[in-house]
Design a protein around this motif. Structure first.
Motif, PDB file in Angstrom:
ATOM      1  N   ALA A  69      26.440 -72.626  18.033  1.00  0.00           N
ATOM      2  CA  ALA A  69      25.507 -72.133  17.020  1.00  0.00           C
ATOM      3  C   ALA A  69      24.077 -72.073  17.552  1.00  0.00           C
ATOM      4  O   ALA A  69      23.316 -71.153  17.233  1.00  0.00           O
ATOM      5  N   LEU A  70      23.727 -73.035  18.383  1.00  0.00           N
ATOM      6  CA  LEU A  70      22.368 -73.093  18.931  1.00  0.00           C
ATOM      7  C   LEU A  70      22.190 -72.226  20.171  1.00  0.00           C
ATOM      8  O   LEU A  70      21.072 -72.018  20.636  1.00  0.00           O
ATOM      9  N   GLY A  71      23.297 -71.732  20.732  1.00  0.00           N
ATOM     10  CA  GLY A  71      23.210 -70.944  21.959  1.00  0.00           C
ATOM     11  C   GLY A  71      22.879 -71.792  23.167  1.00  0.00           C
ATOM     12  O   GLY A  71      22.180 -71.348  24.095  1.00  0.00           O
ATOM     13  N   TYR A  72      23.405 -73.024  23.189  1.00  0.00           N
ATOM     14  CA  TYR A  72      23.086 -73.952  24.268  1.00  0.00           C
ATOM     15  C   TYR A  72      23.841 -73.614  25.549  1.00  0.00           C
ATOM     16  O   TYR A  72      25.051 -73.406  25.531  1.00  0.00           O
ATOM     17  N   THR A  73      23.128 -73.543  26.654  1.00  0.00           N
ATOM     18  CA  THR A  73      23.715 -73.383  27.985  1.00  0.00           C
ATOM     19  C   THR A  73      23.217 -74.522  28.853  1.00  0.00           C
ATOM     20  O   THR A  73      21.997 -74.655  29.053  1.00  0.00           O
ATOM     21  N   PRO A  74      24.109 -75.366  29.388  1.00  0.00           N
ATOM     22  CA  PRO A  74      23.665 -76.496  30.210  1.00  0.00           C
ATOM     23  C   PRO A  74      22.846 -76.036  31.402  1.00  0.00           C
ATOM     24  O   PRO A  74      23.214 -75.060  32.059  1.00  0.00           O
TER      25      PRO A  74
ATOM     26  N   SER B 216      40.381 -71.687  20.509  1.00  0.00           N
ATOM     27  CA  SER B 216      39.094 -72.022  19.895  1.00  0.00           C
ATOM     28  C   SER B 216      37.967 -71.233  20.551  1.00  0.00           C
ATOM     29  O   SER B 216      37.698 -71.394  21.750  1.00  0.00           O
ATOM     30  N   ALA B 217      37.285 -70.400  19.772  1.00  0.00           N
ATOM     31  CA  ALA B 217      36.131 -69.670  20.292  1.00  0.00           C
ATOM     32  C   ALA B 217      35.008 -70.624  20.668  1.00  0.00           C
ATOM     33  O   ALA B 217      34.290 -70.400  21.655  1.00  0.00           O
ATOM     34  N   ALA B 218      34.846 -71.701  19.895  1.00  0.00           N
ATOM     35  CA  ALA B 218      33.796 -72.675  20.192  1.00  0.00           C
ATOM     36  C   ALA B 218      34.045 -73.342  21.532  1.00  0.00           C
ATOM     37  O   ALA B 218      33.123 -73.519  22.345  1.00  0.00           O
ATOM     38  N   THR B 219      35.300 -73.720  21.798  1.00  0.00           N
ATOM     39  CA  THR B 219      35.637 -74.335  23.081  1.00  0.00           C
ATOM     40  C   THR B 219      35.426 -73.346  24.215  1.00  0.00           C
ATOM     41  O   THR B 219      34.904 -73.702  25.292  1.00  0.00           O
ATOM     42  N   GLU B 220      35.802 -72.101  23.991  1.00  0.00           N
ATOM     43  CA  GLU B 220      35.630 -71.077  25.031  1.00  0.00           C
ATOM     44  C   GLU B 220      34.153 -70.917  25.385  1.00  0.00           C
ATOM     45  O   GLU B 220      33.780 -70.881  26.557  1.00  0.00           O
ATOM     46  N   ALA B 221      33.308 -70.817  24.359  1.00  0.00           N
ATOM     47  CA  ALA B 221      31.882 -70.631  24.600  1.00  0.00           C
ATOM     48  C   ALA B 221      31.271 -71.842  25.306  1.00  0.00           C
ATOM     49  O   ALA B 221      30.504 -71.706  26.268  1.00  0.00           O
ATOM     50  N   ALA B 222      31.604 -73.040  24.838  1.00  0.00           N
ATOM     51  CA  ALA B 222      31.035 -74.248  25.428  1.00  0.00           C
ATOM     52  C   ALA B 222      31.480 -74.416  26.881  1.00  0.00           C
ATOM     53  O   ALA B 222      30.682 -74.783  27.752  1.00  0.00           O
ATOM     54  N   THR B 223      32.749 -74.136  27.153  1.00  0.00           N
ATOM     55  CA  THR B 223      33.257 -74.298  28.516  1.00  0.00           C
ATOM     56  C   THR B 223      32.638 -73.277  29.457  1.00  0.00           C
ATOM     57  O   THR B 223      32.238 -73.608  30.583  1.00  0.00           O
ATOM     58  N   LEU B 224      32.551 -72.023  29.014  1.00  0.00           N
ATOM     59  CA  LEU B 224      31.916 -71.015  29.859  1.00  0.00           C
ATOM     60  C   LEU B 224      30.460 -71.378  30.145  1.00  0.00           C
ATOM     61  O   LEU B 224      29.973 -71.198  31.266  1.00  0.00           O
ATOM     62  N   GLY B 225      29.773 -71.890  29.136  1.00  0.00           N
ATOM     63  CA  GLY B 225      28.401 -72.319  29.362  1.00  0.00           C
ATOM     64  C   GLY B 225      28.306 -73.433  30.377  1.00  0.00           C
ATOM     65  O   GLY B 225      27.391 -73.472  31.200  1.00  0.00           O
ATOM     66  N   ALA B 226      29.286 -74.336  30.350  1.00  0.00           N
ATOM     67  CA  ALA B 226      29.270 -75.483  31.260  1.00  0.00           C
ATOM     68  C   ALA B 226      29.587 -75.106  32.699  1.00  0.00           C
ATOM     69  O   ALA B 226      29.108 -75.745  33.637  1.00  0.00           O
ATOM     70  N   ILE B 227      30.396 -74.058  32.907  1.00  0.00           N
ATOM     71  CA  ILE B 227      30.840 -73.731  34.273  1.00  0.00           C
ATOM     72  C   ILE B 227      30.184 -72.479  34.841  1.00  0.00           C
ATOM     73  O   ILE B 227      30.452 -72.108  35.979  1.00  0.00           O
ATOM     74  N   ALA B 228      29.316 -71.827  34.058  1.00  0.00           N
ATOM     75  CA  ALA B 228      28.779 -70.521  34.466  1.00  0.00           C
ATOM     76  C   ALA B 228      28.121 -70.549  35.843  1.00  0.00           C
ATOM     77  O   ALA B 228      28.237 -69.591  36.614  1.00  0.00           O
ATOM     78  N   SER B 229      27.429 -71.618  36.179  1.00  0.00           N
ATOM     79  CA  SER B 229      26.735 -71.669  37.470  1.00  0.00           C
ATOM     80  C   SER B 229      27.607 -72.247  38.579  1.00  0.00           C
ATOM     81  O   SER B 229      27.177 -72.313  39.726  1.00  0.00           O
ATOM     82  N   ARG B 230      28.840 -72.649  38.238  1.00  0.00           N
ATOM     83  CA  ARG B 230      29.699 -73.304  39.227  1.00  0.00           C
ATOM     84  C   ARG B 230      30.771 -72.390  39.794  1.00  0.00           C
ATOM     85  O   ARG B 230      31.451 -72.759  40.752  1.00  0.00           O
ATOM     86  N   VAL B 231      30.974 -71.227  39.187  1.00  0.00           N
ATOM     87  CA  VAL B 231      32.020 -70.326  39.640  1.00  0.00           C
ATOM     88  C   VAL B 231      31.410 -68.979  40.017  1.00  0.00           C
ATOM     89  O   VAL B 231      30.302 -68.637  39.613  1.00  0.00           O
ATOM     90  N   ASP B 232      32.157 -68.207  40.813  1.00  0.00           N
ATOM     91  CA  ASP B 232      31.675 -66.896  41.247  1.00  0.00           C
ATOM     92  C   ASP B 232      31.909 -65.819  40.196  1.00  0.00           C
ATOM     93  O   ASP B 232      31.318 -64.740  40.270  1.00  0.00           O
ATOM     94  N   GLY B 233      32.788 -66.082  39.239  1.00  0.00           N
ATOM     95  CA  GLY B 233      33.084 -65.107  38.202  1.00  0.00           C
ATOM     96  C   GLY B 233      34.158 -65.640  37.287  1.00  0.00           C
ATOM     97  O   GLY B 233      34.687 -66.745  37.504  1.00  0.00           O
ATOM     98  N   ALA B 234      34.516 -64.858  36.256  1.00  0.00           N
ATOM     99  CA  ALA B 234      35.517 -65.313  35.296  1.00  0.00           C
ATOM    100  C   ALA B 234      36.336 -64.143  34.773  1.00  0.00           C
ATOM    101  O   ALA B 234      35.810 -63.046  34.561  1.00  0.00           O
ATOM    102  N   VAL B 235      37.630 -64.401  34.579  1.00  0.00           N
ATOM    103  CA  VAL B 235      38.526 -63.485  33.886  1.00  0.00           C
ATOM    104  C   VAL B 235      38.800 -64.093  32.513  1.00  0.00           C
ATOM    105  O   VAL B 235      39.290 -65.219  32.420  1.00  0.00           O
ATOM    106  N   LEU B 236      38.477 -63.361  31.450  1.00  0.00           N
ATOM    107  CA  LEU B 236      38.703 -63.835  30.092  1.00  0.00           C
ATOM    108  C   LEU B 236      39.917 -63.103  29.530  1.00  0.00           C
ATOM    109  O   LEU B 236      39.850 -61.907  29.240  1.00  0.00           O
TER     110      LEU B 236
END
Length: 346
Positions: A47-52, A103-123
């Motif tokens: 909801a807050l748009g938080y990205t670690p 869970s869309a919430a889990t998907e969003a939170a996890t992607l935010g947590a790993i965005a800088s750690r991976v080269d890309g993502a397949v959803l």
């Protein structure tokens, strides 16, 4: 103009009524936080748009690609994962598998947590909104599977065309009233299939109704079968094979003979669809190929390791960054002539 203040872990903690350390654990190591608290934290973060920030996300896992699925226990995603893994291994890269548990919430939170750690993502079959997917596509290279989002690369499986062929098959057997057993409300593919079925029904001059939504699991089949019997239809097209398999079980319990009294069609042709009693008529999808093609598209974007083969050629032929893969109907024992007709299977 002053830039808006960045949302911090303390903001999320305040919104979720927990300590900042709990937020950190929930996003970095979900298994260490109870499910109810984790869900509340993920919802607040979303909801807050938080990205670690980078310091919280750790160092980058060079060569890693995230493959995100809504339910790792669904056999459909077995083949997606296998196809992606084979392509990534051939390119010398590592697959990071993420199960969002629908869970869309889990998907969003996890992607935010790993965005800088991976080269890309397949959803794969993402439960996020178009806007959320576009936001993450701005943070890292993203390819979506079974979803179309403006300006985001996509791989589509032509199940809408498949449901049209399934309805044609049922009509050829004399069926005039068909029920579509719908999947999750958050599924983009579900809405797409229903629209295609309505169009096909108008063309074929038959009646189609819908029931649902149903979770895409075997246990949903019991309620779906009850809905079909109550609706008085002679045939059903289910969102996926798991629901269809559950329907076969429940119909047998109710002494409704398949296909003598009712025909059932599934979607995907997962492992085990031909082991049912009766074997399931279903739309066969190139699931493993979809996983390979999605990774091929991603590799083309991030550079390096793109093989020269049929999958790469298919991607190269689609400069719009949207590849559509065909399906076909596999006719087995779960479909037959409508009750009271003398027609033979098509």
């Amino acid at each position: 103009m002053q830039e808006p203040r960045r949302v911090t872990i303390r903001d999320v903690a305040r919104a979720a009524a927990v300590a900042p350390s709990t937020v950190s654990r929930a996003l970095a190591r979900p298994g260490r936080v109870n499910a109810a608290t984790r869900t509340r934290i993920e919802a607040a973060a979303r909801a807050l748009g938080y990205t670690p920030p980078r310091s919280e996300r750790g160092t980058r896992d060079v060569g890693a690609v995230a493959v995100v699925v809504p339910d790792v226990t669904n056999p459909f995603f077995f083949d997606v994962i296998r196809g992606a893994q084979h392509r990534l291994a051939a390119a010398g890269r590592t697959q990071l598998l993420v199960d969002t548990e629908e869970s869309a919430a889990t998907e969003a939170a996890t992607l935010g947590a790993i965005a800088s750690r991976v080269d890309g993502a397949v959803l794969a079959a993402s439960r996020l909104s178009d806007g959320e997917i576009a936001r993450f596509a701005g943070l890292l290279p993203v390819v979506v599977l079974n979803r179309r989002v403006p300006s985001v690369s996509s791989v589509l499986i032509d199940t809408p065309g498949g449901v049209g062929r399934a309805l044609e098959h049922l009509v050829s057997l004399g069926h005039r009233h068909v029920l579509y057993v719908g999947g999750p409300e958050s599924s983009w593919s579900n809405e797409r299939r229903w629209r295609a079925l309505v169009a096909a029904a108008a063309r074929l001059r038959v009646r189609v109704d819908t029931a649902g939504p149903f979770a895409p699991v075997v246990d949903s089949g019991a309620a779906a079968a009850d809905a079909a019997v109550t609706a008085g239809v002679t045939a059903c097209i289910a969102f996926n094979d798991l629901i269809a398999i559950g329907m076969l079980r429940r119909l047998r319990e109710r002494s409704v003979r398949v296909p003598v009294d009712m025909s059932v069609v599934g979607c995907d042709d997962i492992f085990g669809a031909d082991f049912c009693d009766p074997p399931l008529t279903t739309m066969t999808s190139p699931i493993e190929q979809a996983g390979r093609v999605a990774v091929t598209m991603l590799l083309r974007r991030i550079g390096g390791g793109v093989p020269t083969d049929a999958d790469a050629a298919a991607v190269a032929e689609h400069p719009t960054d949207s590849v559509a893969l065909p399906t076909h109907l596999t006719v087995r024992g779960s479909t037959g002539p409508a009750p009271g007709t003398e027609r033979s299977p098509a």
